[in-house]
Design a protein around this motif. Structure first.
Motif, PDB file in Angstrom:
ATOM      1  N   ASP A   1      -9.490  -6.462   6.043  1.00  0.00           N
ATOM      2  CA  ASP A   1      -9.874  -5.804   7.519  1.00  0.00           C
ATOM      3  C   ASP A   1      -8.490  -5.141   7.152  1.00  0.00           C
ATOM      4  N   ASN A   2      -7.258  -6.020   7.140  1.00  0.00           N
ATOM      5  CA  ASN A   2      -5.897  -5.273   6.974  1.00  0.00           C
ATOM      6  C   ASN A   2      -5.474  -3.972   5.595  1.00  0.00           C
ATOM      7  N   ILE A   3      -5.806  -4.859   4.699  1.00  0.00           N
ATOM      8  CA  ILE A   3      -5.510  -4.374   3.208  1.00  0.00           C
ATOM      9  C   ILE A   3      -6.480  -3.225   3.264  1.00  0.00           C
ATOM     10  N   GLU A   4      -7.785  -3.026   4.302  1.00  0.00           N
ATOM     11  CA  GLU A   4      -8.064  -1.494   3.734  1.00  0.00           C
ATOM     12  C   GLU A   4      -7.925  -0.913   4.356  1.00  0.00           C
ATOM     13  N   ARG A   5      -7.539  -1.327   5.941  1.00  0.00           N
ATOM     14  CA  ARG A   5      -7.111   0.007   6.398  1.00  0.00           C
ATOM     15  C   ARG A   5      -5.440   0.155   6.710  1.00  0.00           C
ATOM     16  N   ALA A   6      -4.674  -0.344   5.372  1.00  0.00           N
ATOM     17  CA  ALA A   6      -3.474  -0.313   5.534  1.00  0.00           C
ATOM     18  C   ALA A   6      -3.561   1.605   3.911  1.00  0.00           C
ATOM     19  N   ILE A   7      -4.438   1.511   3.109  1.00  0.00           N
ATOM     20  CA  ILE A   7      -4.781   1.574   2.268  1.00  0.00           C
ATOM     21  C   ILE A   7      -5.997   3.245   2.567  1.00  0.00           C
ATOM     22  N   LYS A   8      -6.898   3.302   3.359  1.00  0.00           N
ATOM     23  CA  LYS A   8      -6.970   4.559   4.185  1.00  0.00           C
ATOM     24  C   LYS A   8      -6.531   5.189   4.964  1.00  0.00           C
ATOM     25  N   LYS A   9      -5.196   4.387   5.629  1.00  0.00           N
ATOM     26  CA  LYS A   9      -4.363   5.425   5.860  1.00  0.00           C
ATOM     27  C   LYS A   9      -3.195   6.205   5.665  1.00  0.00           C
ATOM     28  N   ALA A  10      -3.303   5.587   4.154  1.00  0.00           N
ATOM     29  CA  ALA A  10      -2.475   6.354   2.891  1.00  0.00           C
ATOM     30  C   ALA A  10      -3.993   7.307   2.733  1.00  0.00           C
ATOM     31  N   VAL A  11      -5.076   7.112   2.111  1.00  0.00           N
ATOM     32  CA  VAL A  11      -6.027   8.718   2.659  1.00  0.00           C
ATOM     33  C   VAL A  11      -5.914   9.547   3.298  1.00  0.00           C
ATOM     34  N   GLY A  12      -6.157   9.460   4.532  1.00  0.00           N
ATOM     35  CA  GLY A  12      -6.201   9.727   5.718  1.00  0.00           C
ATOM     36  C   GLY A  12      -5.261  10.845   6.599  1.00  0.00           C
ATOM     37  N   GLY A  13      -4.341  10.407   5.914  1.00  0.00           N
ATOM     38  CA  GLY A  13      -2.519  11.583   5.560  1.00  0.00           C
ATOM     39  C   GLY A  13      -2.802  11.401   7.342  1.00  0.00           C
ATOM     40  N   ASP A  14      -2.694   9.744   7.697  1.00  0.00           N
ATOM     41  CA  ASP A  14      -1.801   9.818   9.205  1.00  0.00           C
ATOM     42  C   ASP A  14      -1.113   8.834   9.070  1.00  0.00           C
ATOM     43  N   SER A  15      -0.073   8.400   7.804  1.00  0.00           N
ATOM     44  CA  SER A  15       0.496   7.083   7.517  1.00  0.00           C
ATOM     45  C   SER A  15       2.237   8.181   7.987  1.00  0.00           C
ATOM     46  N   GLU A  16       2.700   7.041   8.106  1.00  0.00           N
ATOM     47  CA  GLU A  16       4.718   7.576   8.980  1.00  0.00           C
ATOM     48  C   GLU A  16       5.186   7.338   6.841  1.00  0.00           C
ATOM     49  N   ASN A  17       6.002   8.492   6.622  1.00  0.00           N
ATOM     50  CA  ASN A  17       6.527   8.410   5.648  1.00  0.00           C
ATOM     51  C   ASN A  17       7.425   7.705   5.554  1.00  0.00           C
ATOM     52  N   TYR A  18       7.235   6.638   4.362  1.00  0.00           N
ATOM     53  CA  TYR A  18       8.233   6.271   4.291  1.00  0.00           C
ATOM     54  C   TYR A  18       9.835   6.675   2.902  1.00  0.00           C
ATOM     55  N   ASP A  19      10.586   6.077   3.353  1.00  0.00           N
ATOM     56  CA  ASP A  19      12.064   6.607   1.908  1.00  0.00           C
ATOM     57  C   ASP A  19      11.926   5.365   1.147  1.00  0.00           C
ATOM     58  N   GLU A  20      11.488   5.126  -0.072  1.00  0.00           N
ATOM     59  CA  GLU A  20      12.037   4.213  -1.381  1.00  0.00           C
ATOM     60  C   GLU A  20      13.311   4.268  -1.164  1.00  0.00           C
ATOM     61  N   ILE A  21      14.818   2.909  -0.755  1.00  0.00           N
ATOM     62  CA  ILE A  21      15.678   3.114  -1.587  1.00  0.00           C
ATOM     63  C   ILE A  21      15.869   1.838  -1.941  1.00  0.00           C
ATOM     64  N   ARG A  22      16.776   2.238  -3.396  1.00  0.00           N
ATOM     65  CA  ARG A  22      17.908   0.730  -3.683  1.00  0.00           C
ATOM     66  C   ARG A  22      19.376   0.764  -3.557  1.00  0.00           C
ATOM     67  N   TYR A  23      19.319  -0.863  -2.989  1.00  0.00           N
ATOM     68  CA  TYR A  23      20.796  -0.741  -1.958  1.00  0.00           C
ATOM     69  C   TYR A  23      21.212  -1.891  -3.651  1.00  0.00           C
ATOM     70  N   GLU A  24      22.169  -1.330  -3.686  1.00  0.00           N
ATOM     71  CA  GLU A  24      23.516  -2.852  -4.628  1.00  0.00           C
ATOM     72  C   GLU A  24      24.211  -2.875  -3.318  1.00  0.00           C
ATOM     73  N   GLY A  25      24.786  -4.458  -4.189  1.00  0.00           N
ATOM     74  CA  GLY A  25      26.328  -4.669  -3.503  1.00  0.00           C
ATOM     75  C   GLY A  25      26.526  -5.945  -4.699  1.00  0.00           C
ATOM     76  N   TYR A  26      27.217  -6.703  -3.756  1.00  0.00           N
ATOM     77  CA  TYR A  26      28.320  -8.058  -4.011  1.00  0.00           C
ATOM     78  C   TYR A  26      28.341  -8.923  -3.031  1.00  0.00           C
ATOM     79  N   GLY A  27      27.797  -9.965  -2.852  1.00  0.00           N
ATOM     80  CA  GLY A  27      27.472 -10.775  -1.992  1.00  0.00           C
ATOM     81  C   GLY A  27      28.665 -11.485  -2.220  1.00  0.00           C
ATOM     82  N   PRO A  28      28.938 -12.581  -1.167  1.00  0.00           N
ATOM     83  CA  PRO A  28      29.970 -13.694  -1.760  1.00  0.00           C
ATOM     84  C   PRO A  28      30.302 -14.332  -2.941  1.00  0.00           C
ATOM     85  N   GLY A  29      30.960 -14.520  -3.470  1.00  0.00           N
ATOM     86  CA  GLY A  29      31.401 -14.921  -4.126  1.00  0.00           C
ATOM     87  C   GLY A  29      30.893 -14.624  -5.579  1.00  0.00           C
ATOM     88  N   GLY A  30      31.468 -12.693  -5.084  1.00  0.00           N
ATOM     89  CA  GLY A  30      30.539 -12.113  -6.198  1.00  0.00           C
ATOM     90  C   GLY A  30      29.548 -11.622  -6.984  1.00  0.00           C
TER      91      GLY A  30
END
Length: 248
Positions: A64-93
């Motif tokens: 039900d959760n899966i189907e609800r998430a798909i219907k949200k997109a079809v219904g156009g009532d979903s939030e608008n999310y931006d896809e962002i890729r962040y890149e960097g260096y952690g400890p130890g490079g």
């Protein structure tokens, strides 16, 4: 494939440790909705949506959760999310790639930058570490789905680039261009995989000492726990002793 099993263990730690199912389901639902909105709402015709649905099933997300998430997109009532890729260096490079879906770019950037800084690393520009990874598709099956020889033969026939088989299962790698066709061919032969997705696979791994390894695990846990973060990839490997300690 140096450090490959380490990489897999590191990538899967979050899934094993995450007891907050509601947060996990929320992230999965967000990916399903975005995937359905960007393409067709039919998983059979939308590879990204198909991958998201498979991931949700693996986490035992209710149908039900899966189907609800798909219907949200079809219904156009979903939030608008931006896809962002962040890149960097952690400890130890160590090189780190973070994939996020956010409805507040400023909040996400501020939080993620803070995680890197507090760990002793630093957030870089887009492209600053991606060249050390390959964008590739992976299709995973449990070991009992096929013998190593059968999986290799089927993967080669389907047009895959590489196959890694172990007691933990089979991992079939395919280029971005052939990923969808390879996944469909294998599914027709062996059934639905446990995972089928595009990932950032490190070309080489960096061995770090245990102290640095613990700092890196802490950074990755902070990143994975953030609501906006979908996936985290890094190119380090640690000692078996630390791996056992962190898993324990």
């Amino acid at each position: 494939m140096a450090g490959h099993s380490q990489f897999k263990n590191i990538m899967h730690r979050k899934g094993k440790q995450d007891a907050q199912k509601s947060k996990a389901f929320s992230k999965l639902a967000r990916e399903i909705t975005v995937a359905a909105k960007l393409g067709t709402p039919d998983p059979a015709m939308n590879p990204r949506l198909r991958a998201a649905v498979i991931a949700a099933r693996q986490e035992n997300m209710p149908k039900d959760n899966i189907e609800r998430a798909i219907k949200k997109a079809v219904g156009g009532d979903s939030e608008n999310y931006d896809e962002i890729r962040y890149e960097g260096y952690g400890p130890g490079g160590v090189a780190v790639i973070v994939e996020a879906l956010t409805d507040n770019r400023n909040r996400a950037a501020s939080d993620i930058r803070s995680f890197f800084t507090k760990s002793g690393g630093n957030l870089g520009e887009t492209g600053s570490v991606a060249f050390m990874f390959d964008r590739t598709g992976v299709i995973e099956y449990d070991a009992d789905k096929a013998s190593a020889d059968d999986m290799l033969e089927a993967a080669i026939e389907a047009g895959a680039d590489d196959v890694v088989s172990s007691e933990a299962g089979h991992e079939v790698y395919a280029s971005q261009d052939t990923f969808r066709d390879v996944a469909k061919a294998l599914e027709a032969k062996f059934g639905e995989p446990r995972k089928a997705a595009l990932i950032w696979k490190p070309q080489n791994t960096v061995a770090v000492d245990d102290e640095t390894g613990e700092k890196l695990f802490k950074l990755m846990d902070h990143l994975n726990d953030h609501d906006d973060v979908q996936n985290v990839y890094a190119n380090f490997e640690v000692s078996d002793a630390l791996m056992a300690k962190m898993a324990g």
